[in-house]
Design an enzyme around this catalytic site. Structure first.
Site, short mmCIF file in Angstrom:
data_model
loop_
_atom_site.label_atom_id
_atom_site.label_comp_id
_atom_site.label_asym_id
_atom_site.label_seq_id
_atom_site.Cartn_x
_atom_site.Cartn_y
_atom_site.Cartn_z
N PHE A 126 0.85 -1.20 0.00
CA PHE A 126 0.00 0.00 0.00
C PHE A 126 0.89 1.26 0.00
O PHE A 126 1.86 1.33 0.75
CB PHE A 126 -0.91 -0.02 1.22
CG PHE A 126 -2.00 1.01 1.17
CD1 PHE A 126 -3.14 0.80 0.42
CD2 PHE A 126 -1.87 2.21 1.85
CE1 PHE A 126 -4.15 1.76 0.37
CE2 PHE A 126 -2.86 3.18 1.81
CZ PHE A 126 -4.01 2.94 1.06
N ASP A 197 0.66 -5.20 8.78
CA ASP A 197 -0.38 -4.20 8.58
C ASP A 197 -1.69 -4.96 8.37
O ASP A 197 -1.83 -5.71 7.39
CB ASP A 197 -0.05 -3.32 7.37
CG ASP A 197 -1.06 -2.17 7.21
OD1 ASP A 197 -2.21 -2.33 7.64
OD2 ASP A 197 -0.68 -1.14 6.64
N TYR A 222 -11.36 2.51 9.82
CA TYR A 222 -12.53 2.92 9.01
C TYR A 222 -12.91 1.94 7.92
O TYR A 222 -13.82 2.20 7.15
CB TYR A 222 -12.30 4.32 8.41
CG TYR A 222 -10.99 4.53 7.67
CD1 TYR A 222 -10.83 4.06 6.38
CD2 TYR A 222 -9.93 5.20 8.26
CE1 TYR A 222 -9.64 4.26 5.70
CE2 TYR A 222 -8.74 5.40 7.59
CZ TYR A 222 -8.59 4.92 6.31
OH TYR A 222 -7.42 5.10 5.64
N LYS A 223 -12.22 0.80 7.85
CA LYS A 223 -12.57 -0.19 6.82
C LYS A 223 -13.55 -1.19 7.43
O LYS A 223 -14.70 -0.85 7.69
CB LYS A 223 -11.29 -0.81 6.30
CG LYS A 223 -10.47 0.22 5.50
CD LYS A 223 -9.09 -0.25 5.12
CE LYS A 223 -8.41 0.84 4.30
NZ LYS A 223 -6.95 0.72 4.27
N ARG A 369 -12.38 -3.42 -7.91
CA ARG A 369 -12.26 -4.08 -6.62
C ARG A 369 -13.62 -4.13 -5.92
O ARG A 369 -14.34 -3.14 -5.89
CB ARG A 369 -11.25 -3.28 -5.78
CG ARG A 369 -10.77 -3.97 -4.54
CD ARG A 369 -9.68 -3.17 -3.88
NE ARG A 369 -10.17 -1.93 -3.33
CZ ARG A 369 -9.60 -1.26 -2.32
NH1 ARG A 369 -8.50 -1.72 -1.78
NH2 ARG A 369 -10.11 -0.14 -1.87
C1 LIG Z 1 -6.18 1.80 4.19
C2 LIG Z 1 -4.76 1.50 4.45
C3 LIG Z 1 -3.94 2.41 5.12
C4 LIG Z 1 -4.51 3.73 5.52
O1 LIG Z 1 -3.61 4.60 6.11
P1 LIG Z 1 -4.14 6.01 6.63
O2 LIG Z 1 -3.05 6.52 7.44
O3 LIG Z 1 -5.42 5.77 7.36
O4 LIG Z 1 -4.42 6.85 5.42
C5 LIG Z 1 -2.62 2.05 5.37
N1 LIG Z 1 -2.14 0.85 4.96
C6 LIG Z 1 -2.90 -0.05 4.31
C7 LIG Z 1 -2.35 -1.36 3.89
C8 LIG Z 1 -4.24 0.26 4.03
O5 LIG Z 1 -5.00 -0.61 3.37
#
Ligand SMILES: *Cc1c(COP(=O)(O)O)cnc(C)c1O
Length: 410
Positions: A126, A197, A222-223, A369
């Site tokens: 990511f 992560d 938030y997911k 997705r």
């Molecule tokens: C959604 C997501 C993030 C989000 O990071 P933010 O700091 O909330 O923007 C980080 N890493 C992964 C793998 C994600 O899927």
């Protein structure tokens, strides 16, 4: 083989999680397949937020730090979340964003392996994860080296030079799931630390950090946890590392005695040392509703249903939309709770779907997705979404010009 819509209705009728859909405030006419990016709104959230705003803040004012449990919120939410990811209550706190928590823990991991330089990750991880590692490298210079190795070659690259392996458990595009126990063991065999992560795992899969021996973890609120846009993130530090790991962001909330107002920083002896500044109480309150809801369900059942929805989606879609190519593992055990397909016109196809009420998302350059959130997605939704997709593809409706206008957020 599910052949007709009524078979999907039967699956929903037999689904023990089906009742949870009622707990969400979902707009009518929408099939929401993007809860892996922004979870849906629990019905209880609005009431809880107005209570926090009007009573706790409005009436309680500053007293609420003590009387409404505000000051303990990072640890209270962490302890609740711990149960969802196989951690002890004392090993998790909620604070900051996923990006910031990654920075804190990777820097902390460097402090636990002072004689090693290499941070190992995969290209295509990511973006924020890669960018944070690059920023840390820019800050620490020669002290660390960032090594990116493709997924196929990564296990062999976990050598005795590696300080920390940083991987996202479920890949945000492909949905490929790393075997957490195996990779963690490889890291430990090489004397390295393992940081997971869990952004696409927490609230979707039956994660068990401690049975895998994981050292460190971060994840998103938030997911799948339905904490609301920009919800605070969580972080995990295994108990055995808590005394030694040093946070690079030594804010007062991580101090052993924040309200002693000492000039000199002295870290809290426990997971609180990973806190930095004042917690965002309104955001925490919304996240707590999502976490409380998730705590009512068995994560193994959630995982099983999510993968079953994904299996059904793959099967129906491949039969009806042959111009799309599967970009996720076919085998459920190697997947997370979302499924991706590729198409060269992926962006306009997704826009046409969204216009018809089927909300997934697009990830450049060509990924469509679809996230399957077991608490509010039904088997019939999968059926109906595939039918809409088939219609969009067969009619060529996605070729209409307006569908190609690219918005800021895809
Ligand atoms: C959604 C997501 C993030 C989000 O990071 P933010 O700091 O909330 O923007 C980080 N890493 C992964 C793998 C994600 O899927």
């Amino acid at each position: 083989m599910t052949a007709i819509r009524a078979d999907c209705e039967a699956l929903d009728a037999a689904d023990a999680l089906a009742l949870f859909r009622e707990r969400f405030d979902l707009p009518s006419g929408v099939i929401y397949l993007d809860g892996n990016s922004l979870g849906a709104l629990p019905k209880a959230t609005a009431l809880r937020l107005s209570e926090v705003v009007q009573q706790e803040w409005g009436r309680g004012l500053i007293r609420s730090w003590n009387t409404s449990g505000w000051i303990e919120a990072p640890q209270r939410l962490g302890a609740k979340l711990a149960g969802l990811i196989g951690a002890k209550p004392s090993e998790v706190v909620v604070a900051d964003s996923t990006s910031v928590n990654l920075f804190k823990l990777v820097a902390g991991a460097a402090s636990l392996r002072p004689e090693r330089r290499i941070i190992l990750t995969e290209p295509g991880n990511f973006p924020t994860d890669l960018y944070i590692l690059q920023g840390l490298k820019a800050l620490l210079g020669e002290r660390i080296e960032l090594r990116m190795v493709s997924a196929e070659e990564l296990p062999a690259a976990i050598t005795e030079e590696v300080a920390t392996v940083v991987l996202t458990h479920v890949h945000y595009k492909s949905s490929l799931r790393w075997p957490m126990a195996t990779i963690t063991r490889l890291a430990h065999d090489a004397g390295a630390l393992m940081l997971w992560d869990l952004s696409h795992s927490a609230g979707a899969l039956a994660v068990d950090l401690n049975s895998c021996g994981a050292d460190l973890a971060i994840g998103c609120g938030y997911k799948y946890l339905n904490g609301g846009p920009g919800a605070p993130s969580f972080l995990f530090v295994a108990e055995r590392h808590q005394a030694a790991i040093q946070s690079p962001l030594t804010g007062w909330m991580g101090h052993a005695k924040p309200f002693a107002f000492d000039d000199a920083y002295a870290p809290a002896p426990d997971i609180r040392a990973q806190l930095c500044g004042t917690p965002a109480i309104l955001a925490m309150a919304a996240l707590e509703v999502g976490v409380d809801l998730m705590m009512e369900v068995d994560m193994a059942a959630v995982e099983t249903k999510g993968l079953a929805l994904g299996d059904l989606f793959i099967r129906l879609l491949e039969a009806r939309c042959p111009t799309l190519s599967l970009a996720s593992p076919r085998e459920a055990a190697a997947r997370g709770s979302h499924v991706s397909f590729t198409h060269t016109d992926g962006y306009p196809i997704m826009q046409a779907l969204i216009e018809r009420g089927v909300i997934g998302d697009f990830r450049a350059p060509d990924i469509l997705r679809f996230g399957f959130t077991p608490l509010y997605t039904r088997f019939v939704d999968v059926w109906d979404a595939v039918e809409v997709l088939r219609e969009v593809l067969e009619s060529g409706a996605y070729r209409e010009k307006r569908h190609s206008r690219v918005a800021a957020v895809t």
